[in-house]
Design an enzyme around this catalytic site. Sequence first.
Site, PDB file in Angstrom:
ATOM      1  N   GLY A 253       6.732   0.461   3.960  1.00  0.00           N
ATOM      2  CA  GLY A 253       7.397  -0.571   3.194  1.00  0.00           C
ATOM      3  C   GLY A 253       8.897  -0.347   3.151  1.00  0.00           C
TER       4      GLY A 253
ATOM      5  N   GLY B  24      12.511   0.552   1.441  1.00  0.00           N
ATOM      6  CA  GLY B  24      13.024   1.374   0.354  1.00  0.00           C
ATOM      7  C   GLY B  24      13.422   2.763   0.788  1.00  0.00           C
ATOM      8  N   ASN B  25      13.994   3.502  -0.149  1.00  0.00           N
ATOM      9  CA  ASN B  25      14.509   4.834   0.143  1.00  0.00           C
ATOM     10  C   ASN B  25      13.414   5.829   0.475  1.00  0.00           C
ATOM     11  OD1 ASN B  25      17.065   3.860  -0.394  1.00  0.00           O
ATOM     12  ND2 ASN B  25      16.978   4.440  -2.546  1.00  0.00           N
ATOM     13  N   VAL B  26      12.256   5.708  -0.196  1.00  0.00           N
ATOM     14  CA  VAL B  26      11.159   6.641   0.087  1.00  0.00           C
ATOM     15  C   VAL B  26      10.665   6.445   1.512  1.00  0.00           C
ATOM     16  CG1 VAL B  26       8.804   7.296  -0.512  1.00  0.00           C
ATOM     17  CG2 VAL B  26      10.470   6.845  -2.332  1.00  0.00           C
TER      18      VAL B  26
ATOM     19  N   GLU C 214       6.219  -4.733   8.825  1.00  0.00           N
ATOM     20  CA  GLU C 214       6.859  -6.008   8.486  1.00  0.00           C
ATOM     21  C   GLU C 214       8.338  -6.003   8.797  1.00  0.00           C
ATOM     22  OE1 GLU C 214       4.417  -7.090   4.436  1.00  0.00           O
ATOM     23  OE2 GLU C 214       6.212  -5.866   4.327  1.00  0.00           O
TER      24      GLU C 214
ATOM     25  N   GLY D 294       3.426  -7.640   1.704  1.00  0.00           N
ATOM     26  CA  GLY D 294       2.410  -7.364   2.710  1.00  0.00           C
ATOM     27  C   GLY D 294       1.619  -6.100   2.462  1.00  0.00           C
TER      28      GLY D 294
END
Length: 525
Positions: A289, A291-293, A314, A408
């Site tokens: 997904g 993001g920073n992680v 995605e 998603g």
Amino acid sequence: MCPVYPGGVSSSFGETGHKATSSRIRATAFASKVMAASDAVKFIHPGDTVSISGFASAGTPKVIIPALAERIHHTRGNGSNFTINLLTGASVSTETERLLAEVDGIALRMPYQSEATARRRINDGRMDYVDIHLSHVAQQVWEGYYGNVDVAVVEVAGITESGELIPSASIGNNKTWLDVADKVILEVNSWVPEAMEGIHDVYYGTALPPHRKPLEITRVEDRIGQTTFRVDPAKVVAVVETDCRDSASPLTAPDAVSEAIAGHVLEFFDFEVRAGRMPADTLLPLQAGIGNVANAVLGGLDRGPYRGLTCYSEVIQDGMLKLIKDGTVAHASSTALALTDEGIEELTANIDFYRNHITLRPQEISNHPEVVRRLGIIAMNGMLEADIYGNVNSTHVMGTKIMNGIGGSGDFARNGYVSMFLSPSTARGGEISAIVPMVPHVDHTEHDTQVLVTEQGLADLRGLSPRRRARLIVDNCAHPEFRPLLSDYIARADAQPGAGQTPHILGEAFSFHQRYIDTGSMRLS
């Protein structure tokens, strides 16, 4: 020049302010329809359902939306109501969401949002919001769940001599919008490198039940479509020329928490390889997904033993470009490019290289459950919180207030070979625990959650009964500050007469959340 987005609507938004780029419009049938944005938006009327391009900022219309916001603002100033139903691929640029929300121009929003002004309107009950799996959007629109689509506004990089459209930096649901809309407005953006042509794979073989056929994708790099969109020229009512860069997707450097989460994930990959469940060099296709992680996990891969990896996801973030450039990733498939300013510069400067290692697809293909299951995707997505049995809340703060949407994550979590959810163990300076007795809103049930990861550790839930899952999640993933409270809850729930398969104390199940609402902290003191 392109519009500058201040705190409010400016009358200058009604003009395109673009540099003429007629070389991008090579079909004479379209060249005669070129006009200013302020004229193009006259084709959009109050009550219309409008679908627009864009996915995670990439490919969002640059001048039509500001011009539409100005038109709505002016109409309201004259005492008339003007709202639209807004359909998108997923999130779009924050400027787009904010401009339309600030003038109360959106009656209904679907399927995902990520902007503070729109979020407040939704949570205040002033904007209807339908949060659905991204893979479902195209079919639901084709089936008429949202009524007739009156106008599609789609950014493209150019128009060929034969009248086909060269996509820009995202595909999202653009194919569907062009097919179903009564009227089409095109933004031809000359900022998008012409060399972007060929990076796309637009599939025209989808059908509604009972006429569906299998998708012939057995490798991430497989192509099953064409490089351009089709559109009926008779539906195109306006063409607007622009020369505007995409809005950058903000991203901060991974912190110690993100790096710790990434470390646990990478150790898990090593464990799976030793167990013979993943290929030693290439693992299985990855999905991460935004993001920073996620970026930290991808960055960690570059330091590990794996090479020739593939990704089926995605979005592509900056970290993915680096992995491709370094040879760690051989090919990445997505529906959009969610890049920072630096990532945009890297891509555009080296587009001839990246075009051979990246494929952009419609989101109904990038998120297609059949393909996700067949490829054996390793699904890694963020969460707001998880409960002691593995139910995950990705969308609602304190169970009621929408944050962004499911996006998603469900498409990949339910169908992936391994489904992982990642989060820091606490939020709001340690006042909120990401591990709670029971989540007050469920996006992903315990049946779709196989692995939970926080900076505290990793809980592999595969093959475990609810009681064993609860103990492992608390011991491995909960912050030490909250472990005693959670352990006490588990013990007392399990000791109740008739505790059942999944023990709970119903009167206390949401006590963490109620305590936060009452005191501003989930802690007891």
